[in-house]
Design an enzyme around this catalytic site. Sequence first.
Site, mmCIF file in Angstrom:
data_model
loop_
_atom_site.group_PDB
_atom_site.id
_atom_site.type_symbol
_atom_site.label_atom_id
_atom_site.label_comp_id
_atom_site.label_asym_id
_atom_site.label_seq_id
_atom_site.Cartn_x
_atom_site.Cartn_y
_atom_site.Cartn_z
ATOM 1 C CG ASP A 251 3.146 27.827 17.437
ATOM 2 O OD1 ASP A 251 2.005 27.213 16.985
ATOM 3 O OD2 ASP A 251 4.398 27.657 16.800
ATOM 4 C CE LYS B 156 -9.306 27.695 8.175
ATOM 5 N NZ LYS B 156 -9.039 28.425 9.351
ATOM 6 C CB SER C 94 -14.787 27.346 9.120
ATOM 7 O OG SER C 94 -14.312 26.251 8.313
HETATM 8 C C1 HXC Z 1 4.996 25.073 -0.437
HETATM 9 C C2 HXC Z 1 5.642 25.801 1.939
HETATM 10 C C3 HXC Z 1 5.440 27.084 1.497
HETATM 11 C C4 HXC Z 1 4.968 27.543 0.277
HETATM 12 C C5 HXC Z 1 5.907 26.851 3.487
HETATM 13 N N1 HXC Z 1 5.963 25.961 3.092
HETATM 14 N N2 HXC Z 1 5.426 27.958 2.772
HETATM 15 N N3 HXC Z 1 5.425 24.842 0.758
HETATM 16 N N4 HXC Z 1 4.814 26.592 -0.507
HETATM 17 N N5 HXC Z 1 4.570 28.797 0.041
HETATM 18 C C6 HXC Z 1 6.452 24.501 3.833
HETATM 19 C C7 HXC Z 1 7.930 24.714 4.283
HETATM 20 O O1 HXC Z 1 8.799 24.448 3.149
HETATM 21 C C8 HXC Z 1 8.073 23.674 5.155
HETATM 22 O O2 HXC Z 1 8.065 22.293 4.680
HETATM 23 C C9 HXC Z 1 6.642 23.617 5.842
HETATM 24 O O3 HXC Z 1 5.739 24.297 4.829
HETATM 25 C C10 HXC Z 1 6.758 24.418 7.220
HETATM 26 O O4 HXC Z 1 6.918 25.696 7.192
HETATM 27 P P1 HXC Z 1 7.746 26.409 8.173
HETATM 28 O O5 HXC Z 1 8.057 28.053 7.647
HETATM 29 O O6 HXC Z 1 8.853 25.660 8.731
HETATM 30 O O7 HXC Z 1 6.671 26.501 9.010
HETATM 31 P P2 HXC Z 1 6.282 27.654 10.141
HETATM 32 O O8 HXC Z 1 7.217 28.688 10.478
HETATM 33 O O9 HXC Z 1 5.565 27.246 11.341
HETATM 34 O O10 HXC Z 1 5.095 28.686 9.263
HETATM 35 C C11 HXC Z 1 3.750 28.265 9.086
HETATM 36 C C12 HXC Z 1 3.508 28.581 7.552
HETATM 37 C C13 HXC Z 1 3.763 30.070 7.603
HETATM 38 C C14 HXC Z 1 1.588 28.230 7.576
HETATM 39 C C15 HXC Z 1 3.871 27.874 6.507
HETATM 40 O O11 HXC Z 1 3.257 30.613 6.158
HETATM 41 C C16 HXC Z 1 2.843 30.972 8.454
HETATM 42 O O12 HXC Z 1 3.534 31.208 9.679
HETATM 43 N N6 HXC Z 1 1.931 31.661 8.393
HETATM 44 C C17 HXC Z 1 1.182 32.430 9.178
HETATM 45 C C18 HXC Z 1 0.444 33.347 8.818
HETATM 46 C C19 HXC Z 1 -0.606 33.000 7.968
HETATM 47 O O13 HXC Z 1 -0.362 32.164 6.932
HETATM 48 N N7 HXC Z 1 -1.505 33.645 7.713
HETATM 49 C C20 HXC Z 1 -2.679 33.504 6.603
HETATM 50 C C21 HXC Z 1 -3.748 33.498 7.263
HETATM 51 S S1 HXC Z 1 -5.244 33.659 6.149
HETATM 52 P P3 HXC Z 1 9.492 21.469 4.313
HETATM 53 O O14 HXC Z 1 9.114 20.256 3.821
HETATM 54 O O15 HXC Z 1 10.319 22.287 3.116
HETATM 55 O O16 HXC Z 1 10.145 21.606 5.618
HETATM 56 C C22 HXC Z 1 -5.680 31.982 6.056
HETATM 57 C C23 HXC Z 1 -6.868 32.063 5.395
HETATM 58 C C24 HXC Z 1 -7.371 30.532 4.936
HETATM 59 O O17 HXC Z 1 -5.621 30.938 6.515
HETATM 60 C C25 HXC Z 1 -8.597 30.514 4.389
HETATM 61 C C26 HXC Z 1 -8.634 31.233 2.993
HETATM 62 C C27 HXC Z 1 -9.954 31.667 2.561
#
Ligand code: HXC
Length: 273
Positions: free
Chosen positions: A83, A178, A160
Amino acid sequence: MPNTLDKSYVQNGPWRDGVFQGKVVFVTGGAGTICRVQAEAMVLLGAKAAIIGRNVEKTKKAAAEIAELGDSADCVLGIGGVDVREVADMKRAVEQTVAAFGRIDYVIAGAAGNFLADMTNLSSRAFKTVLDIDLVGSYNTVKATLSELAKNKGAVLFVSATLHYTGTPLQAHVSAAKAGVDALSNVLAVELGPLGIRCNCIAPGLIGGTEGVDRLSGGLPVTDAVKKIPLQRPGLTKDIADGTVYLFSPAASYTTGTILVVDGGAWHLGNLM
Ligand code: HXC
């Protein structure tokens, strides 16, 4: 140096066979769509690669598949269970990479997290989570690899975005992260330049078939958004790989502290979605 070119200009160019032979690239988020193709390009051009990810199985599988493009089955190492928010995890990943390959020359800081959420539904913890993954994770990645980069006069490429150039709704968390990544890259370019380390950003726009676009579009077709892109097509992961190869290659040896936007000209229009 004479101000003329000769045939060595082409022979020593960025895409020549083996341009990254003997070099090692360390890729966070390397099992994801965009960073995986960045790693593939580097391996096809001779580099060894360490693919760093949180999910053990996904990381191992991606590494094995990328290795098929390289010189040998062991030219790519998958390091799962890492992580980028955890300093100890990053330290372990760097140690494993150096133990396997002896060095790190290039770093792609690509691990990211994202989801759509407006301010009403974005908790403080959710905002911080994305800052921690995208921005603090990028910092942790450079911090952990810094001594290798200094030893080898290496280069960093931050992945970014363009959404923070304008106000993109539902993206306060990623936009803030970003923007911070861009700032981090600029500062490190200045601080680390004298050590021979280059730091740049690549900013993908709408790249087709990626997890990022799926998340931003809510899984809906992006046809209308693509029509607005000046170059009239979605980006390809290859477009990002091409920018990556250029920025790591000797052709970019005087380029640091820059952001290469690869988005078909879209950011000039504002939001596409
Ligand atoms: C609102 C949300 C949410 C959603 C999660 N949370 N998803 N809030 N809407 N859809 C909130 C949760 O309720 C929690 O807050 C907090 O975020 C942390 O969530 P966890 O699940 O405990 O965190 P974690 O397990 O560390 O997961 C991280 C994550 C997850 C970012 C939330 O989606 C993830 O692991 N993503 C990795 C893969 C990913 O996202 N790839 C995309 C890459 S593309 P509370 O307050 O309830 O505790 C990209 C492109 C960016 O990034 C640029 C685009 C052009």
